[in-house]
Design an enzyme around this catalytic site. Structure first.
Site, mmCIF file in Angstrom:
data_model
loop_
_atom_site.group_PDB
_atom_site.id
_atom_site.type_symbol
_atom_site.label_atom_id
_atom_site.label_comp_id
_atom_site.label_asym_id
_atom_site.label_seq_id
_atom_site.Cartn_x
_atom_site.Cartn_y
_atom_site.Cartn_z
ATOM 1 N N ARG A 108 0.820 -1.222 0.000
ATOM 2 C CA ARG A 108 0.000 0.000 0.000
ATOM 3 C C ARG A 108 0.852 1.270 0.000
ATOM 4 O O ARG A 108 0.466 2.275 0.596
ATOM 5 C CB ARG A 108 -0.951 0.023 1.207
ATOM 6 N N ARG A 131 -3.096 7.041 1.152
ATOM 7 C CA ARG A 131 -3.526 8.257 1.838
ATOM 8 C C ARG A 131 -2.513 8.890 2.773
ATOM 9 O O ARG A 131 -2.665 10.051 3.153
ATOM 10 C CB ARG A 131 -4.826 7.982 2.609
ATOM 11 N N ARG A 162 -6.583 12.367 -5.014
ATOM 12 C CA ARG A 162 -7.835 11.757 -4.542
ATOM 13 C C ARG A 162 -8.880 12.822 -4.195
ATOM 14 O O ARG A 162 -10.085 12.518 -4.172
ATOM 15 C CB ARG A 162 -7.552 10.890 -3.306
ATOM 16 N N ASP A 177 -6.896 -2.115 -7.236
ATOM 17 C CA ASP A 177 -7.418 -2.758 -6.027
ATOM 18 C C ASP A 177 -7.759 -4.206 -6.337
ATOM 19 O O ASP A 177 -8.109 -4.530 -7.477
ATOM 20 C CB ASP A 177 -8.668 -2.021 -5.516
ATOM 21 N N TYR A 222 -15.133 -11.451 -0.017
ATOM 22 C CA TYR A 222 -15.749 -10.151 -0.322
ATOM 23 C C TYR A 222 -17.051 -10.338 -1.085
ATOM 24 O O TYR A 222 -18.049 -9.651 -0.836
ATOM 25 C CB TYR A 222 -14.781 -9.259 -1.107
HETATM 26 O O1 CP3 Z 1 -0.042 -1.377 -2.586
HETATM 27 C C1 CP3 Z 1 -0.293 -0.412 -3.355
HETATM 28 O O2 CP3 Z 1 0.181 0.725 -3.191
HETATM 29 C C2 CP3 Z 1 -1.131 -0.683 -4.595
HETATM 30 C C3 CP3 Z 1 -2.518 -0.456 -4.470
HETATM 31 C C4 CP3 Z 1 -3.405 -1.367 -3.615
HETATM 32 C C5 CP3 Z 1 -4.598 -0.877 -3.019
HETATM 33 N N1 CP3 Z 1 -5.268 -1.925 -2.478
HETATM 34 C C6 CP3 Z 1 -5.021 0.521 -3.022
HETATM 35 C C7 CP3 Z 1 -6.100 0.966 -2.133
HETATM 36 C C8 CP3 Z 1 -3.353 -2.736 -3.373
HETATM 37 C C9 CP3 Z 1 -2.267 -3.743 -3.740
HETATM 38 C C10 CP3 Z 1 -4.546 -3.078 -2.664
HETATM 39 C C11 CP3 Z 1 -4.870 -4.450 -2.257
HETATM 40 C C12 CP3 Z 1 -6.061 -4.682 -1.436
HETATM 41 N N2 CP3 Z 1 -7.280 -4.076 -1.502
HETATM 42 C C13 CP3 Z 1 -6.157 -5.694 -0.462
HETATM 43 C C14 CP3 Z 1 -5.075 -6.687 -0.130
HETATM 44 C C15 CP3 Z 1 -4.070 -6.133 0.797
HETATM 45 C C16 CP3 Z 1 -4.572 -5.946 2.216
HETATM 46 O O3 CP3 Z 1 -4.594 -4.787 2.638
HETATM 47 O O4 CP3 Z 1 -4.889 -6.932 2.859
HETATM 48 C C17 CP3 Z 1 -7.448 -5.647 0.093
HETATM 49 C C18 CP3 Z 1 -8.001 -6.539 1.183
HETATM 50 C C19 CP3 Z 1 -8.163 -4.615 -0.599
HETATM 51 C C20 CP3 Z 1 -9.577 -4.227 -0.410
HETATM 52 C C21 CP3 Z 1 -9.704 -2.830 0.042
HETATM 53 N N3 CP3 Z 1 -9.427 -1.736 -0.738
HETATM 54 C C22 CP3 Z 1 -10.172 -2.374 1.287
HETATM 55 C C23 CP3 Z 1 -10.586 -3.243 2.444
HETATM 56 C C24 CP3 Z 1 -10.161 -0.973 1.228
HETATM 57 C C25 CP3 Z 1 -10.692 -0.030 2.268
HETATM 58 C C26 CP3 Z 1 -9.769 0.122 3.412
HETATM 59 C C27 CP3 Z 1 -8.906 1.311 3.195
HETATM 60 O O5 CP3 Z 1 -7.678 1.204 3.375
HETATM 61 O O6 CP3 Z 1 -9.474 2.344 2.833
HETATM 62 C C28 CP3 Z 1 -9.637 -0.597 -0.029
HETATM 63 C C29 CP3 Z 1 -9.416 0.786 -0.535
HETATM 64 C C30 CP3 Z 1 -8.055 1.117 -1.032
HETATM 65 N N4 CP3 Z 1 -7.283 0.311 -1.824
HETATM 66 C C31 CP3 Z 1 -7.369 2.340 -0.820
HETATM 67 C C32 CP3 Z 1 -6.163 2.264 -1.519
HETATM 68 C C33 CP3 Z 1 -5.101 3.321 -1.646
HETATM 69 C C34 CP3 Z 1 -7.915 3.532 -0.072
HETATM 70 C C35 CP3 Z 1 -8.884 4.217 -0.975
HETATM 71 C C36 CP3 Z 1 -8.889 5.712 -0.858
HETATM 72 O O7 CP3 Z 1 -8.048 6.387 -1.481
HETATM 73 O O8 CP3 Z 1 -9.779 6.229 -0.174
#
Ligand code: CP3
Length: 341
Positions: free
Chosen positions: A23, A27, A36, A72, A147
């Site tokens: 990640r 943010r 964003r 994502d 999910y």
């Molecule tokens: O790693 C990176 O920088 C690449 C981008 C990436 C994102 N999500 C961006 C993201 C990757 C590889 C993921 C994987 C992801 N997404 C996983 C597996 C890794 C883990 O954390 O276990 C999972 C379970 C998700 C599902 C997901 N996406 C959730 C549960 C959420 C909400 C929680 C949160 O952190 O907001 C997201 C949103 C998300 N995915 C954001 C980002 C940058 C935040 C969105 C925003 O900008 O508001």
């Protein structure tokens, strides 16, 4: 091209320990929040120029040794025909969750050209600008299934497990569909030119070893065998330190580790034939610079016998993380590992 990350994935000797952060685009970076502020999360994922721009941000700011495509794991879930939304408060919401055979039958197989052209386009843009390797990724079938069945994140996974224990045949059918989609999705990223792929199994740790072996692992194995790719494959099953020998059976080149295990113990348990990635507790980045350096050193020393070590956090970087501490951590990994060679 700085190839240290790829060399470590392959278990080859490196000049220093490569590092990236799960990640790493997100943010905690003001530069990310600026973009964003103008577009919602899904639009960001689906606009190749913007996705490429935020992918580059941590490479420039943190000086990490690999980039990970900004997207994502739920993008393919949408492509299979489900309605997806990201809520600021609740995280991902998936409408009309999959609970019966009608819903499983309705799911489409992802067609990369028609459904995710933006992923391929973002990869192509990135390959022109990057001087570090680019990691593509997918969710693992089990994690994606949770999910789809729960309709979002979950605490106890009661709906997923109800399907598993009431109608195992239906659960396996869903997993087979997801396996085809994940394979096609990763194949499209590999064909577009990514240098490595990571399979995120964020919820594998809610399974007993028996259920992990029965319901999750066979499909990951099938994906990795089916890809038959020469590029490194990283498998990251979160919260599964008690199941490392099973994770190794996946056939991945690298196993991702969370912080709930000493890295030296993980290296010993896994033995030869696989590299490790990890495993700093993401909340250490809220500590002092001294503590960060100390914990980085501990992990580097714990991994000295690894056949390849890629430094990473044990899970994604948290939104509240001070950027200068993330920068300091990456610098500490480079400096301390160089010293030890
Ligand atoms: O790693 C990176 O920088 C690449 C981008 C990436 C994102 N999500 C961006 C993201 C990757 C590889 C993921 C994987 C992801 N997404 C996983 C597996 C890794 C883990 O954390 O276990 C999972 C379970 C998700 C599902 C997901 N996406 C959730 C549960 C959420 C909400 C929680 C949160 O952190 O907001 C997201 C949103 C998300 N995915 C954001 C980002 C940058 C935040 C969105 C925003 O900008 O508001």
């Amino acid at each position: 091209m700085n190839n240290t990350f790829i060399q470590a994935c392959r278990g080859q000797k490196t000049d220093y320990t490569p590092v990236w952060l799960m990640r790493q685009a997100g943010r905690y970076l003001p530069e990310y929040r600026k973009i964003r502020g103008k577009v919602d999360f899904l639009t960001l994922c689906k606009t190749p120029e913007l996705a490429a721009e935020v992918t580059m941000q941590p490479v420039d700011i943190l000086k990490v040794d690999a980039a990970i495509l900004f997207s994502d794991i739920l993008i393919p879930v949408e492509a299979m025909g489900m309605k997806l939304e990201f809520s600021e408060a609740k995280g991902p919401i998936i409408y009309s969750p999959v609970r019966d055979s009608v819903a499983v039958d309705r799911l489409r197989r992802l067609d990369p050209k028609a459904d995710v052209p933006f992923v391929v386009d973002a990869i192509k843009l990135l390959l022109k600008q990057l001087d570090v390797p680019l990691i593509g990724f997918s969710g693992a079938p089990f994690t994606l299934a949770t999910y789809m069945i729960e309709g979002g994140s979950s605490k106890n996974f009661v709906n997923s497990k109800s399907m598993m224990y009431q109608n195992p045949g239906l659960f396996h059918k869903l997993m087979e569909k997801l396996t085809l989609t994940v394979t096609d999705y990763l194949r499209a990223q590999i064909d577009a030119g990514v240098h490595a792929v990571q399979i995120f199994d964020s919820w594998a740790g809610v399974l007993s070893p028996y259920d992990f072996r029965t319901y999750a692992l066979p499909y990951v194995k099938q994906i990795i065998a089916g890809l038959a790719t020469k590029i490194p494959v990283i498998y990251f099953p979160l919260n599964t330190s008690a199941m490392l020998p099973l994770a190794k059976e996946s056939g991945a080149d690298v196993i991702g580790l969370d912080w709930r295990i000493e890295i030296a113990q993980a290296v010993e348990t896994l033995g030869h034939g696989v590299a490790v990635q990890g495993n700093l507790d993401p909340t250490i980045l809220f500590g002092s610079k001294e503590i960060i350096r100390e914990r980085v050193t501990n992990i580097l020393q714990g991994a000295v016998n690894a056949q390849g070590h890629i430094f990473n956090l044990g899970h994604g970087i948290l939104p509240e993380t001070p950027v200068d501490n993330a920068v300091a951590m990456v610098a500490a990994v480079h400096e301390m590992s160089l010293k030890n060679r």
